[in-house]
Motif scaffolding. Sequence first.
Motif, PDB file in Angstrom:
ATOM      1  N   THR A  75       0.642  -1.180   0.087  1.00 54.43           N
ATOM      2  CA  THR A  75       0.191   0.243  -0.188  1.00 54.43           C
ATOM      3  C   THR A  75       0.483   0.915  -0.148  1.00 54.43           C
ATOM      4  OG1 THR A  75      -1.600   0.813   0.926  1.00 54.43           O
ATOM      5  CG2 THR A  75      -0.351   0.089   2.406  1.00 54.43           C
ATOM      6  N   TYR A  76       0.175   2.377   0.047  1.00 48.33           N
ATOM      7  CA  TYR A  76       0.325   3.428   0.156  1.00 48.33           C
ATOM      8  C   TYR A  76       0.297   4.679  -0.147  1.00 48.33           C
ATOM      9  CZ  TYR A  76      -0.614   3.817  -4.598  1.00 48.33           C
ATOM     10  OH  TYR A  76      -1.451   4.076  -6.420  1.00 48.33           O
ATOM     11  N   ARG A 134      -6.927  -6.667  -5.480  1.00 49.46           N
ATOM     12  CA  ARG A 134      -6.420  -4.893  -5.341  1.00 49.46           C
ATOM     13  C   ARG A 134      -7.671  -4.788  -4.688  1.00 49.46           C
ATOM     14  NH1 ARG A 134      -6.567  -2.904 -11.096  1.00 49.46           N
ATOM     15  NH2 ARG A 134      -7.531  -5.179 -11.925  1.00 49.46           N
ATOM     16  N   ALA A 176      -9.398  -1.086  -4.522  1.00 47.28           N
ATOM     17  CA  ALA A 176      -9.171   0.378  -4.385  1.00 47.28           C
ATOM     18  C   ALA A 176     -10.271   1.148  -5.010  1.00 47.28           C
ATOM     19  CB  ALA A 176      -8.575   0.373  -5.663  1.00 47.28           C
ATOM     20  N   TYR A 196      -4.984   0.491  -2.837  1.00 44.14           N
ATOM     21  CA  TYR A 196      -4.565   2.336  -2.963  1.00 44.14           C
ATOM     22  C   TYR A 196      -6.050   2.667  -3.279  1.00 44.14           C
ATOM     23  CZ  TYR A 196      -5.713  -0.107  -7.608  1.00 44.14           C
ATOM     24  OH  TYR A 196      -6.060  -0.997  -8.857  1.00 44.14           O
ATOM     25  N   GLU A 197      -6.143   4.100  -3.155  1.00 42.13           N
ATOM     26  CA  GLU A 197      -7.350   5.125  -3.077  1.00 42.13           C
ATOM     27  C   GLU A 197      -7.288   5.147  -4.777  1.00 42.13           C
ATOM     28  OE1 GLU A 197      -6.791   8.755  -1.146  1.00 42.13           O
ATOM     29  OE2 GLU A 197      -4.706   8.688  -1.555  1.00 42.13           O
ATOM     30  N   GLY A 228      -2.052   1.311  -8.606  1.00 43.53           N
ATOM     31  CA  GLY A 228      -1.503   0.094  -8.456  1.00 43.53           C
ATOM     32  C   GLY A 228      -1.731  -1.180  -8.845  1.00 43.53           C
TER      33      GLY A 228
END
Length: 159
Positions: free
Chosen positions: A66-67, A149, A151, A119-120, A128
């Motif tokens: 993640t980030y 994933r 998201a 991820y967003e 992502g």
Amino acid sequence: MKRVWKYNAIFLVVFLFLTGVSFAQDNKAIKRWVTGTVIATDTRAIPNTIVVNTKDWKGRDLTVVTYGAVVQRTLVAAKELEEESGVSAEVIDLRSLSPVDWDTIYGSVRKTSRVIVAYEDSLSWGYGAEIAARIADEAFEWLDAPVRRVAATDTFVAY
């Protein structure tokens, strides 16, 4: 009460960043204070990747890459997952998207054999998705299940 601590911690991190305090020395203490987890960082001035493990540095069942803004939500979810079902997750916080620390990601995939990329951005055509595709391509022999994933949904954005 938890939300108050969380927002104070975010304010502290932003304040330290804006005042130029070195993250190499202070990031460990801040992350431990915010999440209550053990952290291993590299020794550069601004770490490229932080591996945050939910228990004793040994995420054995699942790797979560993640980030950005999703990191704190991922840490909370990993802690809840371990408490409720005993699944130990290793959370990899990508501090830099270029270059990406692929060695850390592949090492974790070898250890856990299962990966979630959180991820967003929208599910399709995001960074992502590229991370998930590269893991599926280059670490295929170590995977026991497809890369999943988490998201946002694919929606139109009015610009």
